[in-house]
Design a protein around this motif. Structure first.
Motif, PDB file in Angstrom:
ATOM      1  N   ARG A  33       0.832  -1.211   0.000  1.00  0.00           N
ATOM      2  CA  ARG A  33       0.000   0.000   0.000  1.00  0.00           C
ATOM      3  C   ARG A  33       0.856   1.245   0.000  1.00  0.00           C
ATOM      4  O   ARG A  33       0.517   2.265  -0.624  1.00  0.00           O
ATOM      5  CB  ARG A  33      -0.929   0.020   1.217  1.00  0.00           C
ATOM      6  CG  ARG A  33      -2.312  -0.505   0.855  1.00  0.00           C
ATOM      7  CD  ARG A  33      -2.532  -1.918   1.212  1.00  0.00           C
ATOM      8  NE  ARG A  33      -3.440  -2.623   0.349  1.00  0.00           N
ATOM      9  CZ  ARG A  33      -3.083  -3.747  -0.268  1.00  0.00           C
ATOM     10  NH1 ARG A  33      -1.860  -4.194  -0.174  1.00  0.00           N
ATOM     11  NH2 ARG A  33      -3.956  -4.420  -0.970  1.00  0.00           N
ATOM     12  N   LEU A  34       1.971   1.166   0.683  1.00  0.00           N
ATOM     13  CA  LEU A  34       2.895   2.306   0.741  1.00  0.00           C
ATOM     14  C   LEU A  34       3.408   2.636  -0.663  1.00  0.00           C
ATOM     15  O   LEU A  34       3.502   3.811  -1.047  1.00  0.00           O
ATOM     16  CB  LEU A  34       4.072   1.926   1.653  1.00  0.00           C
ATOM     17  CG  LEU A  34       4.812   3.070   2.340  1.00  0.00           C
ATOM     18  CD1 LEU A  34       3.871   3.846   3.237  1.00  0.00           C
ATOM     19  CD2 LEU A  34       5.945   2.508   3.174  1.00  0.00           C
ATOM     20  N   ILE A  35       3.715   1.604  -1.424  1.00  0.00           N
ATOM     21  CA  ILE A  35       4.186   1.824  -2.793  1.00  0.00           C
ATOM     22  C   ILE A  35       3.099   2.519  -3.600  1.00  0.00           C
ATOM     23  O   ILE A  35       3.375   3.457  -4.369  1.00  0.00           O
ATOM     24  CB  ILE A  35       4.591   0.486  -3.447  1.00  0.00           C
ATOM     25  CG1 ILE A  35       5.871  -0.032  -2.795  1.00  0.00           C
ATOM     26  CG2 ILE A  35       4.803   0.641  -4.956  1.00  0.00           C
ATOM     27  CD1 ILE A  35       6.198  -1.472  -3.131  1.00  0.00           C
ATOM     28  N   PHE A  38       2.925   6.184  -2.504  1.00  0.00           N
ATOM     29  CA  PHE A  38       4.071   6.935  -3.039  1.00  0.00           C
ATOM     30  C   PHE A  38       3.869   7.234  -4.524  1.00  0.00           C
ATOM     31  O   PHE A  38       4.098   8.345  -4.982  1.00  0.00           O
ATOM     32  CB  PHE A  38       5.360   6.119  -2.863  1.00  0.00           C
ATOM     33  CG  PHE A  38       6.048   6.368  -1.552  1.00  0.00           C
ATOM     34  CD1 PHE A  38       7.420   6.281  -1.442  1.00  0.00           C
ATOM     35  CD2 PHE A  38       5.329   6.674  -0.418  1.00  0.00           C
ATOM     36  CE1 PHE A  38       8.057   6.502  -0.230  1.00  0.00           C
ATOM     37  CE2 PHE A  38       5.953   6.887   0.798  1.00  0.00           C
ATOM     38  CZ  PHE A  38       7.322   6.797   0.890  1.00  0.00           C
ATOM     39  N   THR A  39       3.435   6.229  -5.257  1.00  0.00           N
ATOM     40  CA  THR A  39       3.243   6.408  -6.707  1.00  0.00           C
ATOM     41  C   THR A  39       2.229   7.510  -6.964  1.00  0.00           C
ATOM     42  O   THR A  39       2.453   8.409  -7.794  1.00  0.00           O
ATOM     43  CB  THR A  39       2.756   5.103  -7.349  1.00  0.00           C
ATOM     44  OG1 THR A  39       3.662   4.060  -7.000  1.00  0.00           O
ATOM     45  CG2 THR A  39       2.665   5.224  -8.856  1.00  0.00           C
ATOM     46  N   VAL A  44       0.980  13.210  -8.396  1.00  0.00           N
ATOM     47  CA  VAL A  44       0.377  14.506  -8.048  1.00  0.00           C
ATOM     48  C   VAL A  44       1.440  15.597  -8.044  1.00  0.00           C
ATOM     49  O   VAL A  44       1.196  16.712  -8.528  1.00  0.00           O
ATOM     50  CB  VAL A  44      -0.332  14.406  -6.675  1.00  0.00           C
ATOM     51  CG1 VAL A  44      -0.688  15.772  -6.138  1.00  0.00           C
ATOM     52  CG2 VAL A  44      -1.571  13.540  -6.785  1.00  0.00           C
ATOM     53  N   ALA A  45       2.634  15.270  -7.539  1.00  0.00           N
ATOM     54  CA  ALA A  45       3.715  16.255  -7.460  1.00  0.00           C
ATOM     55  C   ALA A  45       4.111  16.755  -8.847  1.00  0.00           C
ATOM     56  O   ALA A  45       4.585  17.884  -8.990  1.00  0.00           O
ATOM     57  CB  ALA A  45       4.928  15.651  -6.768  1.00  0.00           C
TER      58      ALA A  45
ATOM     59  N   SER B  27      10.848  13.641  -1.132  1.00  0.00           N
ATOM     60  CA  SER B  27      10.787  13.349  -2.571  1.00  0.00           C
ATOM     61  C   SER B  27       9.655  14.117  -3.222  1.00  0.00           C
ATOM     62  O   SER B  27       9.804  14.638  -4.335  1.00  0.00           O
ATOM     63  CB  SER B  27      10.571  11.847  -2.805  1.00  0.00           C
ATOM     64  OG  SER B  27      11.572  11.114  -2.150  1.00  0.00           O
ATOM     65  N   TYR B  28       8.526  14.199  -2.537  1.00  0.00           N
ATOM     66  CA  TYR B  28       7.397  14.962  -3.078  1.00  0.00           C
ATOM     67  C   TYR B  28       7.791  16.410  -3.290  1.00  0.00           C
ATOM     68  O   TYR B  28       7.565  16.993  -4.358  1.00  0.00           O
ATOM     69  CB  TYR B  28       6.197  14.867  -2.126  1.00  0.00           C
ATOM     70  CG  TYR B  28       4.996  15.653  -2.598  1.00  0.00           C
ATOM     71  CD1 TYR B  28       4.865  17.010  -2.320  1.00  0.00           C
ATOM     72  CD2 TYR B  28       3.995  15.047  -3.343  1.00  0.00           C
ATOM     73  CE1 TYR B  28       3.788  17.742  -2.772  1.00  0.00           C
ATOM     74  CE2 TYR B  28       2.904  15.765  -3.799  1.00  0.00           C
ATOM     75  CZ  TYR B  28       2.815  17.118  -3.502  1.00  0.00           C
ATOM     76  OH  TYR B  28       1.725  17.840  -3.953  1.00  0.00           O
TER      77      TYR B  28
END
Lengths: 266, 346, 166
Positions: A33-35, A38-39, A44-45, B27-28
């Motif tokens: 779920r963490l992956i 992060f994805t 979004v970034a 990282s974001y």
């Protein structure tokens, strides 16, 4: 009636905070779920900046001081008229007009404008500009009168032409924020900053976005060349303003009063 | 739950998740900055950082608020409860950076005091003049209080109900932030993707909460009705897993029935620490262990394991023909109770 | 004891689910566009565009360090055969108050802007996007010079060749 089933059967892993290790299946579940999180976050970034409105280019070269000499005028707003070099025909204004401001959200104080009005001066400051207009953020106490003794140049003549009374629709902004105090210098998120600039005496500007990415930018002044009081609530909003359009050199000026904004509604 | 207050009770899991958290945040921020420079190269540094920190805090808050309902829906998310406070404080730090940059960029340099300016410069009753920054400031204030009282020291000294009520203000902060974002940056940006992302986030989060709430609320009405005087029939002994529990609804309250070492114990399902569901826990080292934060109670009297002093109500139990019957009237919290012995009943 | 809390939680969650997505939708429909309008005083400001309907040539890559800038040489159809320059908008010119000069020779820092250089106009001025060449230079080859007055800095230059059959 069915009993309330526990979520875990007797073989389900059980973890509590003070245990050193997380059971393996739970650990794998969480890291997967963490992956995923992060994805999504990294997507979004990248998406948010990519899809931002592409603002008109304006700049403030804060780290570069320039020294300029020219004619200080306080009408219709504090400006420096700088002589253009080279051969200049009759149709082209022979002076460039640079609006003047003080650091942060302040205009040139009235007493300073009165002191240097209609004199040849040298000053030091930083430049804010877009493709149409330039403003100098003057360093306080850097304005000096140039003493030409008997060779004082004649007073600059800036051609002024009235284009009549028009009703214009556009966004009302602070000239300094629009010209590069921040980039972007307009929009709802910047409204507070624009309001503070205008209440600090910075001239408001009516910006009209035209097709093909062009804009017309009108410096707003009151009748008798004095600032329009109580205009701050209109800043950062879309307005309809009726006023006299004047071409001053190669700048656009709109002379109006508060009753001519949005039909007189507050 | 310990009287020797440490800043953080680190475990390898907590450290690992904390490291992932800050790697993710860094990282974001780095990615956002690079993308800003690439797509809008003339953007001011301050504006870029304001947006980076603000969007990071907004995204993190959604993840934090999703943990609660996710844990109710799927117990495999429970370990995240232990890191939720870290995430909350991290979110506050990001929001604080965003707020400080906003104040420095937009509200300083005039004759108006910056904090007064936050509430007054952009105020009106239309969409164009809506005071969205004030809502952001309120949210930041709530998050400051929550971050400042996040340690167990405050949980102990304010008492669990007051501490929990204080931290439930996060939902008020969330509503203020949604107003802040929709009336602020969404009025500046044109791309529909911005609206879709926020709509998806808000809807997903609220749906998770409603789903978890309905799930819990519905089970409140699943009640046992076969009774013999004060005793209510529950379920067969063999249906209760060893060292685990079954939960029943008795006259409006849930009761957890544990099987351990040949005996049956019944206690209140509600942990006194933060109202966790004890019946979803496990008996470890002879103590009922709450699945949420690991609080432990002795099953024979409902007293918390030393040095904690919390107590939960116990219930009398009887086994008749292999079926557990529970007295619906609770004993006072901390009352010793004689367990029903399975071997004797059989 | 805990049931009132659960009831309150359900009520609050439902209220949030009903109101917050609506708020986002409301903000979407109330969102103001960037307000592009038709030019409200165009016929008074851009009168010169129609004066030069002929495009003599259109050249990219003419300016040093500004490969994306396109230059058009325009001509009038009247008997005076006037010429003018039009420059496309380019994102990478980061200088204030750029003046466009015609010069008989290439720019040197030593000579700077001299009196034999003719000021044609201001780069990207929406009031006067057409830079008319004065009569005395319109049949001469030379150079177009971009100069930032505010920074007293040379920006770029381009050779200007006038076709002989004009």
């Amino acid at each position: 009636m069915k009993p309330i089933e526990p979520r875990d059967d007797k073989d389900q892993e059980f973890f509590i905070g003070w245990e050193q290790k997380v059971p393996p299946r739970q650990k794998k579940f969480l890291y997967n779920r963490l992956i995923g999180i992060f994805t999504f976050a990294f997507l979004v970034a990248i998406l948010l900046p990519a899809l931002q409105v592409h603002y008109s280019q304006s700049f403030h070269y804060k780290n570069r001081l320039v020294n300029l000499e020219g004619y200080f005028t306080k009408n219709p707003l504090p400006s420096l008229l700088v002589k253009r070099p080279g051969g200049i025909g009759e149709e082209i204004p022979s002076y460039s007009i640079y609006y003047l401001s003080y650091p942060q959200k302040r205009a040139i104080p009235l007493e300073v404008a009165d002191m240097y009005d209609s004199q040849w001066v040298s000053l030091r400051g930083t430049l804010l500009f877009n493709q149409s207009d330039t403003m100098i953020e003057v360093q306080p106490r850097s304005i000096d009168v140039i003493n030409y003794y008997e060779n004082t140049p004649p007073r600059p003549i800036i051609p002024e032409k009235s284009l009549g009374i028009h009703e214009l629709k556009g966004e009302l902004l602070a000239s300094k924020t629009y010209l590069g105090a921040t980039n972007p210098g307009y929009g709802k998120a910047l409204r507070a900053s624009s309001v503070l600039h205008v209440t600090g005496g910075i001239a408001p500007m009516l910006v009209i976005n035209l097709p093909e990415d062009t804009t017309h930018e009108f410096i707003l002044i009151g009748e008798n060349n004095i600032p329009i009081e109580a205009i701050a609530p209109y800043v950062g909003t879309e307005v309809k303003i009726k006023g006299e359009v004047i071409v001053w050199g190669d700048k656009l000026v709109l002379k109006t009063n508060l009753t001519m904004i949005n039909g007189g509604q507050s | 739950m310990s009287f020797s207050y440490k800043a953080i009770d680190w475990t390898p899991f907590k450290r690992a998740i904390n490291n992932y958290l800050w790697v993710g945040i860094s990282s974001y921020l780095a990615l956002f900055t690079l993308a800003s420079i690439l797509f809008t190269p003339t953007i001011s540094l301050n504006i870029m950082l304001i947006r980076a920190f603000g969007s990071a805090a907004f995204l993190l808050l959604h993840i934090i608020l999703a943990i609660g309902p996710l844990c109710r829906i799927d117990s495999r998310f429970l370990p995240l409860l232990y890191i939720r406070r870290h995430m909350g404080v991290s979110c506050f730090i990001l929001a604080l950076m965003h707020g400080l940059l906003v104040i420095f960029t937009h509200h300083t340099g005039s004759d108006v005091h910056p904090l007064v300016s936050v509430f007054s410069s952009d105020s009106g009753s239309t969409i164009s003049t809506f005071p969205f920054q004030a809502f952001g400031a309120i949210a930041l204030g709530i998050m400051l209080v929550m971050a400042a009282t996040s340690h167990d020291f405050w949980l102990k000294n304010l008492s669990a109900p007051i501490w929990k009520s204080l931290h439930m203000l996060v939902y008020i902060a969330y509503i203020c932030i949604i107003i802040h974002v929709t009336m602020g940056i969404l009025q500046t940006e044109n791309s529909i993707v911005y609206f879709l992302l926020i709509f998806a986030g808000v809807t997903t989060l609220c749906t998770l909460h409603v789903y978890a709430a309905i799930k819990e609320f519905r089970t409140d009405f699943t009640a046992k009705t076969n009774s013999d005087g004060d005793l209510v029939e529950t379920f067969p002994v063999e249906d209760i897993p060893e060292d685990r529990a079954r939960i029943i609804n008795l006259h409006g309250e849930r009761v957890a029935i544990f099987k351990h070492d040949g005996k049956i114990y019944a206690v209140s399902n509600v942990c006194q620490h933060q109202n966790g569901p004890l019946g979803e826990g496990k008996i470890i080292n002879g103590c009922i262990t709450c699945p949420w934060h690991g609080m432990q109670y002795h099953p024979e009297n409902g007293c918390a394991k030393e040095p904690s002093t919390e107590k939960i109500p116990t219930f009398n139990t009887v086994i008749k023909d292999g079926v557990v019957w529970v007295d619906h009237k609770p004993n006072l919290p901390g009352s010793p109770v004689k367990p029903a012995v399975i071997h004797e009943a059989h | 004891m805990i049931r009132p809390l659960r009831r309150r939680h359900l009520l609050f969650a439902v209220l949030m689910l009903l109101s917050l997505p609506l708020l986002v939708v409301f903000s979407f429909f109330k969102h103001r566009s960037n307000g592009v309008v038709e030019n409200q005083i165009e016929n008074l400001l851009n009168a010169e565009i129609e004066d030069f309907p002929l495009v003599v040539w259109n050249k990219p890559h003419l300016w040093t360090n500004l490969p994306e800038l396109e230059t058009q040489l325009l001509a009038s159809v009247d008997i005076e055969a006037r010429l003018a320059i039009r420059l496309s908008s380019v994102g990478s010119v980061h200088h204030p108050d750029i003046l466009i000069y015609w010069s008989p020779r290439a720019y040197t820092t030593r000579s700077g802007i001299s009196e034999n250089m003719h000021l044609l106009g201001v780069y990207q001025n929406d009031l006067n996007p057409i830079l008319e060449l004065p009569d005395e230079i319109k049949d001469k080859d030379g150079f177009l010079i971009m100069y930032s007055l505010a920074m007293d800095e040379f920006v770029s230059e381009a050779p200007l060749n006038i076709p002989r059959n004009m």
